[in-house]
Design an enzyme around this catalytic site. Structure first.
Site, mmCIF file in Angstrom:
data_model
loop_
_atom_site.group_PDB
_atom_site.id
_atom_site.type_symbol
_atom_site.label_atom_id
_atom_site.label_comp_id
_atom_site.label_asym_id
_atom_site.label_seq_id
_atom_site.Cartn_x
_atom_site.Cartn_y
_atom_site.Cartn_z
ATOM 1 N N HIS A 117 0.811 -1.316 0.036
ATOM 2 C CA HIS A 117 -0.025 -0.051 -0.022
ATOM 3 C C HIS A 117 0.932 1.437 0.122
ATOM 4 O O HIS A 117 0.352 2.281 -0.110
ATOM 5 C CB HIS A 117 -0.913 0.139 1.505
ATOM 6 N N ASN A 133 -6.789 6.331 3.715
ATOM 7 C CA ASN A 133 -8.134 6.621 3.390
ATOM 8 C C ASN A 133 -8.738 8.080 3.930
ATOM 9 O O ASN A 133 -9.961 8.426 3.623
ATOM 10 C CB ASN A 133 -9.175 5.619 4.607
ATOM 11 N N ASP A 184 -0.931 2.477 -5.291
ATOM 12 C CA ASP A 184 -0.868 1.192 -5.617
ATOM 13 C C ASP A 184 -2.245 0.969 -6.287
ATOM 14 O O ASP A 184 -3.125 1.588 -6.081
ATOM 15 C CB ASP A 184 -0.872 0.250 -4.364
ATOM 16 N N ASN A 229 -9.491 3.493 -1.600
ATOM 17 C CA ASN A 229 -10.208 4.373 -0.826
ATOM 18 C C ASN A 229 -9.231 5.641 -0.790
ATOM 19 O O ASN A 229 -9.856 6.599 -0.606
ATOM 20 C CB ASN A 229 -10.120 3.683 0.597
#
Length: 195
Positions: free
Chosen positions: A20, A66, A91, A112
């Protein structure tokens, strides 16, 4: 000419080598290659890189993935960056590992971080570069996969991936978005990338 390049990731040493955090990895590689230093500022770490008369403000949001939109909106407004000069690097589970996709605008694709940026900016009219991480996980294992550490084989090709993304960002500012997309979206020859 100023650009804002937001690399998405999660802050903290425990996330440093996770799938991530590829957005952070690209910006770290560019800053290191350019001798730039990240300074902790509001909503994130920021560094400045220059290339052929263009200034790239590199942003690693400290808001966690997020909530990336808060940081991106703040820095777009603070620096007066037009949205066509905003590029987000992140990513992507929907692409094979190492595959690159650049778009001038578009949906969040279930990411997100991209979703939050679109909500905060109230538009999807900004460029994004997605770096494939594959989806080699069992049902219900998505979260553990994306915040899981990259394998040794994957880590070995990360420098080459970062190099291509950085070149694409430079191309975006010098020869235009369309040619940058042609470069990044084409499968590289003899790349050694894991796909």
């Amino acid at each position: 000419m100023d650009y804002l390049v937001a690399g998405l990731g999660n802050i903290g040493a425990e996330y440093a080598s996770t799938r991530h955090n590829l957005g952070f990895m690209v910006l770290d590689a560019w800053a290191q290659a350019s001798g730039a230093v990240f300074m902790t500022e509001r909503y994130g770490d920021v560094a400045l890189v220059s290339f052929k008369g263009r200034r790239f403000h590199l942003l690693k949001p400290s808001t966690y993935m997020n909530l990336s939109g808060n940081a991106v909106r703040y820095w777009v407004n603070k620096l007066g960056i037009p949205l066509e000069n905003l590029i987000v690097v992140c990513d992507d589970l929907n692409l094979p590992f190492g595959t690159l996709r650049m778009r001038k605008c578009g949906s969040d694709g279930g990411h997100n971080g991209l979703k939050d940026i679109a909500e905060r900016l109230e538009t999807t009219q900004w460029a994004r570069i997605r770096i494939g991480i594959g989806n080699n996980f069992s049902r219900g294992g998505q979260v553990d996969y994306v915040i899981g550490n990259l394998s040794e084989e994957e880590m070995a090709v990360i420098p080459g991936i970062c190099e291509r993304v950085i070149q694409g960002l430079k191309d975006y500012s010098t020869i235009g978005p369309d040619r940058a997309m042609n470069f990044l979206n084409a499968k590289p020859k003899n790349s050694g990338e894991v796909v």
